[in-house]
Design a protein around this motif. Structure first.
Motif, mmCIF file in Angstrom:
data_model
loop_
_atom_site.group_PDB
_atom_site.id
_atom_site.type_symbol
_atom_site.label_atom_id
_atom_site.label_comp_id
_atom_site.label_asym_id
_atom_site.label_seq_id
_atom_site.Cartn_x
_atom_site.Cartn_y
_atom_site.Cartn_z
ATOM 1 N N ASP A 72 79.226 23.501 46.963
ATOM 2 C CA ASP A 72 78.110 24.358 46.547
ATOM 3 C C ASP A 72 77.505 25.148 47.697
ATOM 4 O OD1 ASP A 72 77.889 23.490 43.721
ATOM 5 O OD2 ASP A 72 77.456 21.549 44.624
ATOM 6 N N LEU A 73 77.934 24.888 48.925
ATOM 7 C CA LEU A 73 77.335 25.582 50.061
ATOM 8 C C LEU A 73 77.534 27.093 49.971
ATOM 9 C CD1 LEU A 73 78.203 23.219 53.063
ATOM 10 C CD2 LEU A 73 75.935 23.829 52.231
ATOM 11 N N GLY A 74 78.712 27.501 49.526
ATOM 12 C CA GLY A 74 78.972 28.933 49.433
ATOM 13 C C GLY A 74 78.771 29.515 48.058
ATOM 14 N N ALA A 75 78.378 28.682 47.083
ATOM 15 C CA ALA A 75 78.261 29.173 45.704
ATOM 16 C C ALA A 75 77.218 30.277 45.548
ATOM 17 C CB ALA A 75 77.970 28.014 44.762
ATOM 18 N N PRO A 76 75.972 30.121 46.033
ATOM 19 C CA PRO A 76 75.000 31.205 45.857
ATOM 20 C C PRO A 76 75.440 32.508 46.526
ATOM 21 C CG PRO A 76 73.897 29.164 46.462
ATOM 22 C CD PRO A 76 75.362 28.933 46.658
ATOM 23 N N VAL A 77 76.028 32.407 47.705
ATOM 24 C CA VAL A 77 76.472 33.617 48.405
ATOM 25 C C VAL A 77 77.625 34.269 47.654
ATOM 26 C CG1 VAL A 77 77.391 34.527 50.560
ATOM 27 C CG2 VAL A 77 75.714 32.681 50.605
ATOM 28 N N LEU A 104 71.519 24.104 45.466
ATOM 29 C CA LEU A 104 72.426 25.239 45.629
ATOM 30 C C LEU A 104 73.077 25.619 44.305
ATOM 31 C CD1 LEU A 104 74.100 24.209 48.998
ATOM 32 C CD2 LEU A 104 72.405 26.014 48.647
ATOM 33 N N ALA A 105 73.491 24.617 43.536
ATOM 34 C CA ALA A 105 74.106 24.907 42.236
ATOM 35 C C ALA A 105 73.100 25.562 41.294
ATOM 36 C CB ALA A 105 74.651 23.622 41.621
ATOM 37 N N GLY A 106 71.868 25.096 41.313
ATOM 38 C CA GLY A 106 70.842 25.714 40.477
ATOM 39 C C GLY A 106 70.592 27.161 40.858
ATOM 40 N N LEU A 107 70.583 27.442 42.165
ATOM 41 C CA LEU A 107 70.392 28.820 42.611
ATOM 42 C C LEU A 107 71.550 29.707 42.169
ATOM 43 C CD1 LEU A 107 68.806 30.877 44.248
ATOM 44 C CD2 LEU A 107 69.993 30.078 46.305
ATOM 45 N N VAL A 130 71.984 10.128 54.334
ATOM 46 C CA VAL A 130 72.521 11.480 54.490
ATOM 47 C C VAL A 130 73.300 11.881 53.238
ATOM 48 C CG1 VAL A 130 73.841 13.005 55.998
ATOM 49 C CG2 VAL A 130 72.703 11.005 56.948
ATOM 50 N N THR A 131 74.057 10.943 52.674
ATOM 51 C CA THR A 131 74.832 11.241 51.467
ATOM 52 C C THR A 131 73.914 11.605 50.310
ATOM 53 O OG1 THR A 131 76.583 9.724 52.179
ATOM 54 C CG2 THR A 131 76.525 10.325 49.848
ATOM 55 N N VAL A 132 72.822 10.868 50.138
ATOM 56 C CA VAL A 132 71.866 11.182 49.079
ATOM 57 C C VAL A 132 71.237 12.549 49.324
ATOM 58 C CG1 VAL A 132 69.690 10.488 47.999
ATOM 59 C CG2 VAL A 132 71.409 8.762 48.578
ATOM 60 N N ALA A 133 70.987 12.883 50.587
ATOM 61 C CA ALA A 133 70.432 14.202 50.904
ATOM 62 C C ALA A 133 71.394 15.318 50.511
ATOM 63 C CB ALA A 133 70.098 14.285 52.392
ATOM 64 N N THR A 134 72.690 15.100 50.695
ATOM 65 C CA THR A 134 73.660 16.121 50.306
ATOM 66 C C THR A 134 73.724 16.274 48.787
ATOM 67 O OG1 THR A 134 75.543 14.575 50.249
ATOM 68 C CG2 THR A 134 75.039 15.652 52.351
ATOM 69 N N ILE A 135 73.466 15.189 48.047
ATOM 70 C CA ILE A 135 73.427 15.296 46.582
ATOM 71 C C ILE A 135 72.269 16.191 46.148
ATOM 72 C CG2 ILE A 135 73.101 14.019 44.439
ATOM 73 C CD1 ILE A 135 74.490 11.647 45.729
ATOM 74 N N GLY A 136 71.085 15.971 46.731
ATOM 75 C CA GLY A 136 69.949 16.830 46.414
ATOM 76 C C GLY A 136 70.195 18.277 46.808
ATOM 77 N N ARG A 154 81.108 10.754 59.137
ATOM 78 C CA ARG A 154 81.138 9.559 58.275
ATOM 79 C C ARG A 154 80.188 9.730 57.091
ATOM 80 N NH1 ARG A 154 84.881 9.238 61.147
ATOM 81 N NH2 ARG A 154 85.725 7.402 62.184
ATOM 82 N N VAL A 155 80.220 10.929 56.513
ATOM 83 C CA VAL A 155 79.360 11.253 55.375
ATOM 84 C C VAL A 155 80.202 11.929 54.313
ATOM 85 C CG1 VAL A 155 77.429 12.671 54.571
ATOM 86 C CG2 VAL A 155 77.281 11.503 56.768
ATOM 87 N N VAL A 156 80.016 11.530 53.056
ATOM 88 C CA VAL A 156 80.620 12.247 51.937
ATOM 89 C C VAL A 156 79.662 13.364 51.554
ATOM 90 C CG1 VAL A 156 81.484 12.094 49.583
ATOM 91 C CG2 VAL A 156 81.786 10.167 51.147
ATOM 92 N N ASN A 157 80.030 14.593 51.872
ATOM 93 C CA ASN A 157 79.151 15.738 51.658
ATOM 94 C C ASN A 157 79.325 16.257 50.231
ATOM 95 O OD1 ASN A 157 77.525 17.957 51.856
ATOM 96 N ND2 ASN A 157 78.875 19.102 53.223
ATOM 97 N N PHE A 158 78.442 15.828 49.337
ATOM 98 C CA PHE A 158 78.531 16.254 47.944
ATOM 99 C C PHE A 158 78.152 17.722 47.772
ATOM 100 C CE2 PHE A 158 78.370 11.676 47.362
ATOM 101 C CZ PHE A 158 79.250 11.481 46.317
ATOM 102 N N ALA A 159 77.571 18.336 48.789
ATOM 103 C CA ALA A 159 77.218 19.750 48.716
ATOM 104 C C ALA A 159 78.338 20.648 49.224
ATOM 105 C CB ALA A 159 75.940 20.007 49.522
ATOM 106 N N GLN A 160 79.488 20.076 49.531
ATOM 107 C CA GLN A 160 80.587 20.842 50.117
ATOM 108 C C GLN A 160 80.979 22.034 49.239
ATOM 109 O OE1 GLN A 160 82.143 20.166 53.106
ATOM 110 N NE2 GLN A 160 83.280 22.061 52.850
#
Length: 223
Positions: free
Chosen positions: A69-74, A134-137, A123-129, A61-67
């Protein structure tokens, strides 16, 4: 499970608006076949990201805004390794995939699970941060590489080119298509045909009942 006819009706109701939209766009803005296929390839990758968002939402029940970007640095690191070193693409791809999976698990353990008992908005705000980090990296990694390396052509894993209208497709485009289809089929099979998939669906649909049956539903009941 719902009757077969009802499931078919739901599928038709989900697919019909997309087909109508595609047909209308084709009539109003006709495009060459190559452009349509290219758009389908890009859209299929976006569909995988959307599918991940939907799965996380159903489970947590969370909108994961980091979805996305999780694999972007790799992914960026894998490309840089292929361009800047003699490591072949056939070796770098599976290694990058393993590192991406390990990174996702690490993020889940370090960040997401710490907020299992927190309100979903927190949790949603945490995924935004996390997405910003991740995007910056991913943006900073190429800055550490010689620009001449970035100008090198990226190798093609599957040889062969196909010219469709004015758009040229290489073996990597075919690999994208095969990977997307295989991922969707594998995910559907796991969710419908395995005990793990049954546990995931039960925890998402009825977390209270799944908990009484001994399934872990951490994070699904937080308000």
């Amino acid at each position: 499970p719902p009757p077969t006819g009802r499931r078919g009706g739901r599928r038709a109701a989900a697919i019909t608006p997309a087909l109508v939209l595609v047909a209308a766009a084709t009539l109003v803005w006709p495009s060459p076949p190559g452009v349509v296929v290219q758009g389908a390839l890009v859209g299929s990758l976006t569909a995988l990201t959307a599918l991940g968002l939907a799965l996380v939402w159903r489970a947590k029940r969370v909108v994961n805004f980091a979805q996305g970007d999780l694999g972007a640095p790799v992914a960026v690191a894998t490309v840089l390794v292929v361009l800047a070193s003699p490591v072949p693409l056939v070796v770098a791809l599976p290694l990058g995939l393993l590192v991406a999976i390990a990174s996702g698990l690490r993020v889940d353990w370090i960040v997401v699970r710490r907020f299992d008992r927190s309100p979903r908005l927190v949790v949603t705000v945490a995924t935004i941060g996390l997405a910003q980090l991740l995007a910056g990296l991913a943006i900073l990694l190429p800055l550490r590489v010689d620009p001449a390396v970035l100008a090198r052509p990226f190798p093609v894993l599957v040889p062969g080119d196909v010219l469709l209208g004015s758009v040229r497709f290489d073996g990597n485009d075919l690999l994208v298509l095969v990977t997307v289809v295989a991922s969707l089929v594998a995910l559907g099979w796991i969710l419908r045909r395995t005990r793990l998939g049954l546990a995931i669906r039960a925890s998402a649909q009825r977390p209270d009942r799944a908990s009484t049956l001994g399934l872990s539903v951490r994070g699904t009941q937080a308000a």
